[in-house]
Design a protein around this motif. Structure first.
Motif, PDB file in Angstrom:
ATOM      1  N   GLU A   1       0.844  -1.199   0.000  1.00 22.24           N
ATOM      2  CA  GLU A   1       0.000   0.000   0.000  1.00 22.24           C
ATOM      3  C   GLU A   1       0.880   1.249   0.000  1.00 22.24           C
ATOM      4  OE1 GLU A   1      -3.802  -1.856   2.478  1.00 22.24           O
ATOM      5  OE2 GLU A   1      -2.223  -0.816   3.580  1.00 22.24           O
ATOM      6  N   ILE A   2       1.944   1.196   0.788  1.00 23.37           N
ATOM      7  CA  ILE A   2       2.850   2.343   0.874  1.00 23.37           C
ATOM      8  C   ILE A   2       3.518   2.586  -0.473  1.00 23.37           C
ATOM      9  CG2 ILE A   2       5.017   3.137   1.904  1.00 23.37           C
ATOM     10  CD1 ILE A   2       4.046   1.701   4.500  1.00 23.37           C
ATOM     11  N   GLU A   3       3.959   1.507  -1.079  1.00 17.58           N
ATOM     12  CA  GLU A   3       4.643   1.650  -2.365  1.00 17.58           C
ATOM     13  C   GLU A   3       3.722   2.307  -3.396  1.00 17.58           C
ATOM     14  OE1 GLU A   3       6.267  -2.003  -3.900  1.00 17.58           O
ATOM     15  OE2 GLU A   3       6.858  -0.997  -5.762  1.00 17.58           O
ATOM     16  N   ALA A   4       2.476   1.847  -3.442  1.00 15.73           N
ATOM     17  CA  ALA A   4       1.533   2.418  -4.416  1.00 15.73           C
ATOM     18  C   ALA A   4       1.220   3.873  -4.074  1.00 15.73           C
ATOM     19  CB  ALA A   4       0.252   1.583  -4.445  1.00 15.73           C
TER      20      ALA A   4
ATOM     21  N   GLY B   1      19.752  15.757  -2.311  1.00 19.04           N
ATOM     22  CA  GLY B   1      19.306  14.878  -1.237  1.00 19.04           C
ATOM     23  C   GLY B   1      18.278  13.860  -1.724  1.00 19.04           C
ATOM     24  N   ASN B   2      17.323  14.332  -2.523  1.00 22.85           N
ATOM     25  CA  ASN B   2      16.311  13.409  -3.056  1.00 22.85           C
ATOM     26  C   ASN B   2      16.971  12.309  -3.889  1.00 22.85           C
ATOM     27  OD1 ASN B   2      13.815  14.403  -2.070  1.00 22.85           O
ATOM     28  ND2 ASN B   2      13.754  16.000  -3.642  1.00 22.85           N
ATOM     29  N   HIS B   3      17.949  12.727  -4.686  1.00 22.14           N
ATOM     30  CA  HIS B   3      18.638  11.768  -5.544  1.00 22.14           C
ATOM     31  C   HIS B   3      19.378  10.720  -4.692  1.00 22.14           C
ATOM     32  CE1 HIS B   3      20.588  10.244  -9.121  1.00 22.14           C
ATOM     33  NE2 HIS B   3      21.760  10.333  -8.502  1.00 22.14           N
ATOM     34  N   ALA B   4      20.096  11.202  -3.673  1.00 25.06           N
ATOM     35  CA  ALA B   4      20.845  10.280  -2.805  1.00 25.06           C
ATOM     36  C   ALA B   4      19.885   9.320  -2.100  1.00 25.06           C
ATOM     37  CB  ALA B   4      21.647  11.081  -1.777  1.00 25.06           C
ATOM     38  N   TYR B   5      18.752   9.847  -1.657  1.00 25.25           N
ATOM     39  CA  TYR B   5      17.775   9.018  -0.948  1.00 25.25           C
ATOM     40  C   TYR B   5      17.211   7.934  -1.882  1.00 25.25           C
ATOM     41  CZ  TYR B   5      13.894   7.697   2.083  1.00 25.25           C
ATOM     42  OH  TYR B   5      13.030   6.976   2.866  1.00 25.25           O
ATOM     43  N   GLU B   6      16.886   8.333  -3.094  1.00 28.65           N
ATOM     44  CA  GLU B   6      16.319   7.367  -4.036  1.00 28.65           C
ATOM     45  C   GLU B   6      17.345   6.301  -4.415  1.00 28.65           C
ATOM     46  OE1 GLU B   6      14.356   9.576  -7.248  1.00 28.65           O
ATOM     47  OE2 GLU B   6      13.441  10.847  -5.716  1.00 28.65           O
ATOM     48  N   GLU B   7      18.612   6.702  -4.517  1.00 24.27           N
ATOM     49  CA  GLU B   7      19.675   5.722  -4.790  1.00 24.27           C
ATOM     50  C   GLU B   7      19.781   4.728  -3.637  1.00 24.27           C
ATOM     51  OE1 GLU B   7      22.852   5.973  -7.224  1.00 24.27           O
ATOM     52  OE2 GLU B   7      20.925   6.217  -8.257  1.00 24.27           O
ATOM     53  N   ARG B   8      19.677   5.256  -2.432  1.00 24.52           N
ATOM     54  CA  ARG B   8      19.867   4.429  -1.239  1.00 24.52           C
ATOM     55  C   ARG B   8      18.670   3.515  -0.980  1.00 24.52           C
ATOM     56  NH1 ARG B   8      19.665   1.448   2.086  1.00 24.52           N
ATOM     57  NH2 ARG B   8      20.270   1.490   4.290  1.00 24.52           N
ATOM     58  N   PHE B   9      17.452   4.057  -1.060  1.00 25.54           N
ATOM     59  CA  PHE B   9      16.271   3.296  -0.636  1.00 25.54           C
ATOM     60  C   PHE B   9      15.352   2.857  -1.791  1.00 25.54           C
ATOM     61  CE2 PHE B   9      17.406   5.768   3.190  1.00 25.54           C
ATOM     62  CZ  PHE B   9      17.566   4.727   4.091  1.00 25.54           C
ATOM     63  N   GLY B  10      15.625   3.345  -2.986  1.00 27.00           N
ATOM     64  CA  GLY B  10      14.828   2.896  -4.131  1.00 27.00           C
ATOM     65  C   GLY B  10      13.415   3.442  -4.155  1.00 27.00           C
ATOM     66  N   GLN B  11      13.153   4.470  -3.388  1.00 17.14           N
ATOM     67  CA  GLN B  11      11.835   5.116  -3.434  1.00 17.14           C
ATOM     68  C   GLN B  11      11.966   6.584  -3.059  1.00 17.14           C
ATOM     69  OE1 GLN B  11       9.772   2.596  -0.592  1.00 17.14           O
ATOM     70  NE2 GLN B  11      10.223   3.987   1.099  1.00 17.14           N
ATOM     71  N   VAL B  12      10.876   7.325  -3.330  1.00 15.60           N
ATOM     72  CA  VAL B  12      10.916   8.775  -3.105  1.00 15.60           C
ATOM     73  C   VAL B  12      11.016   9.075  -1.601  1.00 15.60           C
ATOM     74  CG1 VAL B  12       8.401   9.073  -2.995  1.00 15.60           C
ATOM     75  CG2 VAL B  12       9.795  10.910  -3.890  1.00 15.60           C
ATOM     76  N   PHE B  13      11.761  10.125  -1.268  1.00 10.96           N
ATOM     77  CA  PHE B  13      11.848  10.592   0.117  1.00 10.96           C
ATOM     78  C   PHE B  13      10.505  11.213   0.494  1.00 10.96           C
ATOM     79  CE2 PHE B  13      12.639  14.463   2.767  1.00 10.96           C
ATOM     80  CZ  PHE B  13      12.949  13.811   3.957  1.00 10.96           C
ATOM     81  N   LEU B  14       9.865  10.670   1.527  1.00 10.61           N
ATOM     82  CA  LEU B  14       8.542  11.154   1.934  1.00 10.61           C
ATOM     83  C   LEU B  14       8.604  11.734   3.336  1.00 10.61           C
ATOM     84  CD1 LEU B  14       5.403  10.985   1.007  1.00 10.61           C
ATOM     85  CD2 LEU B  14       5.273   9.333   2.857  1.00 10.61           C
TER      86      LEU B  14
END
Ligand code: 2AL
Length: 165
Positions: A58-61, A104-117
């Protein structure tokens, strides 16, 4: 929409009111099925319980609906206008902030594979940036629980905005 109107709205209308808060069908259905509510507080209790926890799928969607911090949602949908007002503390004309967020958003997405929320409402850009930097140091499990909490906060704040006493 006033609570009394929400209580008597047909199923489809009631779901459509909730969906811009967070696009999780189970959450919307649970809230609608528990009508009628005697108060907005009672509605929030049910909404909070149905969001505790959101499941990983659900979170992913739902994440797909949230623009990155620093990226203004365009369009006239309810969801886009709520996102814009939540991000009011982030000045699109502040180039230093925009650069730091982009990085920061880019680094976060690289690290966790999803958008920083993050629940942006009530937060200044520097607070959001500090949180982003801290969260980059987290484990996957730590981040998963923070993301679930942030999504819940956003959904409940939005709900308080769309259904009033
Ligand atoms: C958002 C958004 O659009 N509103 C909010 O509170 N957070 N986006 C995000 N990536 O965290």
């Amino acid at each position: 929409m006033e609570l009394a109107e929400f209580n008597r709205a047909d199923h489809e209308t009631a779901i459509a009111v909730l969906r811009p808060c967070v696009d999780v069908t189970r959450w919307c259905e649970t809230i609608v099925d528990h009508r009628p509510y005697t108060s907005v507080d009672a509605l929030i209790v049910t909404a909070s319980e149905a969001a505790s926890p959101f499941r990983a799928d659900e979170i992913e969607a739902a994440l797909a609906h949230h623009p990155r911090i620093g990226e203004r949602a365009d369009g006239s949908s309810r969801e886009a206008s709520m996102s814009r007002s939540e991000q009011a503390g982030v000045d699109p004309a502040d180039a230093a902030v925009q650069d730091a967020l982009r990085e920061g958003n880019h680094a976060y997405e690289e690290r966790f594979g999803q958008v920083f929320l993050i629940r942006a409402a009530g937060r200044r850009a520097d607070e959001i940036l500090a949180s982003l930097q801290t969260r980059l140091t987290h484990t996957d499990d730590e981040e998963a629980s923070i993301v679930a909490q942030q999504l819940r906060e956003i959904a409940l704040l939005r709900l308080k905005g769309v259904i009033t006493a």
